[in-house]
Design an enzyme around this catalytic site. Structure first.
Site, mmCIF file in Angstrom:
data_model
loop_
_atom_site.group_PDB
_atom_site.id
_atom_site.type_symbol
_atom_site.label_atom_id
_atom_site.label_comp_id
_atom_site.label_asym_id
_atom_site.label_seq_id
_atom_site.Cartn_x
_atom_site.Cartn_y
_atom_site.Cartn_z
ATOM 1 N N HIS A 154 0.800 -0.943 -0.114
ATOM 2 C CA HIS A 154 0.002 -0.240 -0.065
ATOM 3 C C HIS A 154 0.833 1.354 -0.044
ATOM 4 O O HIS A 154 0.572 2.253 0.564
ATOM 5 C CB HIS A 154 -0.892 0.007 1.254
ATOM 6 C CG HIS A 154 -1.684 -1.216 1.421
ATOM 7 N ND1 HIS A 154 -2.837 -1.592 1.029
ATOM 8 C CD2 HIS A 154 -1.217 -2.334 2.190
ATOM 9 C CE1 HIS A 154 -3.219 -2.637 1.361
ATOM 10 N NE2 HIS A 154 -2.434 -3.459 2.127
ATOM 11 N N SER A 275 13.904 21.930 -16.052
ATOM 12 C CA SER A 275 12.874 22.602 -15.794
ATOM 13 C C SER A 275 13.198 24.069 -16.858
ATOM 14 O O SER A 275 14.225 24.597 -16.564
ATOM 15 C CB SER A 275 12.383 23.012 -14.647
ATOM 16 O OG SER A 275 11.480 24.197 -14.618
ATOM 17 N N LYS A 281 15.360 22.151 -10.673
ATOM 18 C CA LYS A 281 14.868 20.949 -10.988
ATOM 19 C C LYS A 281 15.737 19.928 -11.727
ATOM 20 O O LYS A 281 16.368 20.390 -12.600
ATOM 21 C CB LYS A 281 13.542 21.130 -11.632
ATOM 22 C CG LYS A 281 12.421 21.886 -11.005
ATOM 23 C CD LYS A 281 11.380 21.089 -10.148
ATOM 24 C CE LYS A 281 10.954 19.712 -10.506
ATOM 25 N NZ LYS A 281 9.623 19.699 -11.157
ATOM 26 N N GLU A 288 9.108 8.652 -17.005
ATOM 27 C CA GLU A 288 7.893 9.028 -16.939
ATOM 28 C C GLU A 288 7.216 8.863 -18.443
ATOM 29 O O GLU A 288 6.254 8.429 -18.635
ATOM 30 C CB GLU A 288 7.934 10.408 -17.050
ATOM 31 C CG GLU A 288 7.887 10.793 -15.332
ATOM 32 C CD GLU A 288 8.116 12.466 -15.229
ATOM 33 O OE1 GLU A 288 7.202 13.026 -14.414
ATOM 34 O OE2 GLU A 288 9.185 12.945 -15.645
#
Ligand code: ARG
Length: 457
Positions: A154, A275, A281, A288
């Site tokens: 979980h 970024s 970043k 992804e």
């Protein structure tokens, strides 16, 4: 000119032609098409359906076309599909003899054969890429066997596990994928050539000759089925979909574990992105994208299943829609497997962060309950006693390994001195020595077993 122009009194209208054509995408089949045609012509010669001279002129012409396409000297364009292209180029090169190539053959058994040859090779490539991913996972598992990290259920800390066990889990998934490609390759290696349009042929062909030349294991046993069977495409797309599902899960873990909040792994700069606005970043675009591309592969699987489902026997032009979903799947699958394998080789493990994280959050509570149960306390009672201890720790702001023997004994007199060693992170991971468990020995035999299974392919 169309292969079938004879019956028509007018050329095809340009818009109809553009809608109907498949050369723009089935040109990828050029090598498979020429290889199958050479086998077919050779067989026609051996069976005296064509003279030996005609057959060898055709084979020579086809080989020349293959060389010229491969070298870039011949552009594949200006025909309805790859089959029409190769045939009209052959006629342009060797004259009327070229027109005999299509004896005892139809584009229906031709395309079914070409596509099987292509998909067969693609399955081999998918297997190669999977093997190299599993080999990389094995290296990481070997390195990680001694390190402890948190195991989650979980997405909440559950029990300490070995990093080696973690990487082995993905090897198991990809081994199943490998086996799926292996099995579908074997199942699809049946030759449709010789089925002609749908009913078979009246020429005295010898399908055994073409079968052997093209490396098929057997020949199809029903011409109607053979020309319209695309199960092999659906199976490939399903195997690709599950492989993508597994890769996507691994990418999801990669994104989480490299996030500041986890800090378990680092992605090197060379495999990261930045970024345009936030200078600080460092983003995980590659995993992804793999996660994102999984969706289009699933879409292609649904699309081929839908194409197949309403087709009356035998060949229908709908089947031309089998190719683009396949080609995009293949490209997506190969690029995702390759980039993730490259990335995995470069990921670094922050072993201390993982170790500390594995110890936090009462991850050894099960070990406390097991300690009691192994000394005669029924597991359900042991669970309750440990639950109370956890609550005590929360109230006191303590961790289980930080409790004194007196505090343990206040919860149950069964606790002895040795409980203090049993609740450490390392003892917890090391104690799970069942087959497939997190102990060093279990992880090492897991690695050995994966290596052994890998050799089968
Ligand atoms: N381009 C076609 C396909 O991919 C080739 C077969 C055409 N056959 C036919 N009967 N029109 O399916």
């Amino acid at each position: 000119m169309k292969l079938w122009q004879g019956r028509f009194d007018a050329p095809m209208s340009a818009d109809a032609d553009a809608f109907n054509e498949s050369l723009s995408f089935d040109k990828k089949l050029y090598r498979a098409d020429i290889t199958a045609s050479i086998a077919h012509a050779t067989m026609l010669g051996r069976c005296a359906i064509l003279s030996e001279e005609e057959a060898s002129a055709i084979c020579k012409g086809l080989n020349g076309i293959l060389q010229d396409v491969e070298s870039g000297a011949l552009a594949v364009e200006g025909a309805e599909d790859i089959h029409s292209f190769v045939e009209s180029e052959l006629v342009a090169r060797i004259g009327d003899t070229g027109k005999k190539l299509h004896t005892a053959r139809s584009r229906n058994d031709q395309v079914a054969t070409d596509f099987r040859l292509y998909v067969r090779e693609s399955a081999d490539e998918a297997m190669k890429l999977l093997v190299s991913l599993i080999e990389t996972l094995l290296e990481r598992a070997k390195e990680g066997a001694r390190y402890v990290m948190p195991g989650f259920t979980h997405l909440r800390k559950a029990q300490p596990i070995s990093c080696g066990q973690y990487f082995n889990a993905y090897s198991e998934m990809f081994l199943r994928d490998l086996d799926r490609f292996f099995a579908l390759r074997r199942r699809m290696n049946v030759m449709p050539l010789g089925s002609a349009a749908l009913a078979g042929t009246s020429y005295p062909i010898d399908r055994e000759v073409t079968r052997a030349l093209l490396g098929f294991d057997s020949v199809s046993q029903n011409a109607l089925d053979a020309v319209s069977d695309r199960d092999f495409v659906a199976e490939y797309l399903f195997a690709a979909s599950l492989t993508m599902a597994h890769l996507s899960r691994l990418c999801e873990d990669t994104i989480l574990y490299t996030a500041e909040e986890f800090g378990y792994w680092n992605i090197p700069d060379a495999y990261s992105t930045g970024s345009s606005i936030m200078p600080q970043k460092k983003n995980p675009d590659l995993p992804e994208l793999v996660r994102g591309k999984t969706g289009r592969v699933y879409g292609h699987l649904v699309s081929i299943l839908t194409v197949i489902k309403g087709l009356p026997l035998a060949y229908n032009k709908d089947l031309q829609e089998d190719k683009e979903p396949f080609f995009d799947t293949e490209k997506t699958l190969f690029s995702c497997l390759a980039i993730y394998t490259a990335l995995l080789k470069k990921i670094t493990l922050n072993v201390n962060v993982m170790f500390d994280a594995a110890g936090a959050g009462f991850a050894t509570a099960t070990d406390v309950a097991d300690y009691l149960a192994k000394r005669g306390v029924p597991f359900r009672d042991a669970h309750a006693i440990t639950g109370k201890l956890v609550r005590y720790c929360i109230e006191q702001g303590k961790t289980l390994p930080a409790l004194s023997l007196e505090e343990f004994r206040a919860a149950s007199p069964v606790f002895e001195e040795d409980v203090l060693a049993a609740v450490t992170t390392r003892a917890s991971a090391e104690g799970r020595s069942s087959v497939g468990g997190s102990s060093l020995a279990a992880v090492r035999s897991g690695i050995a077993a994966i290596k052994k299974r890998l050799k089968q392919y």
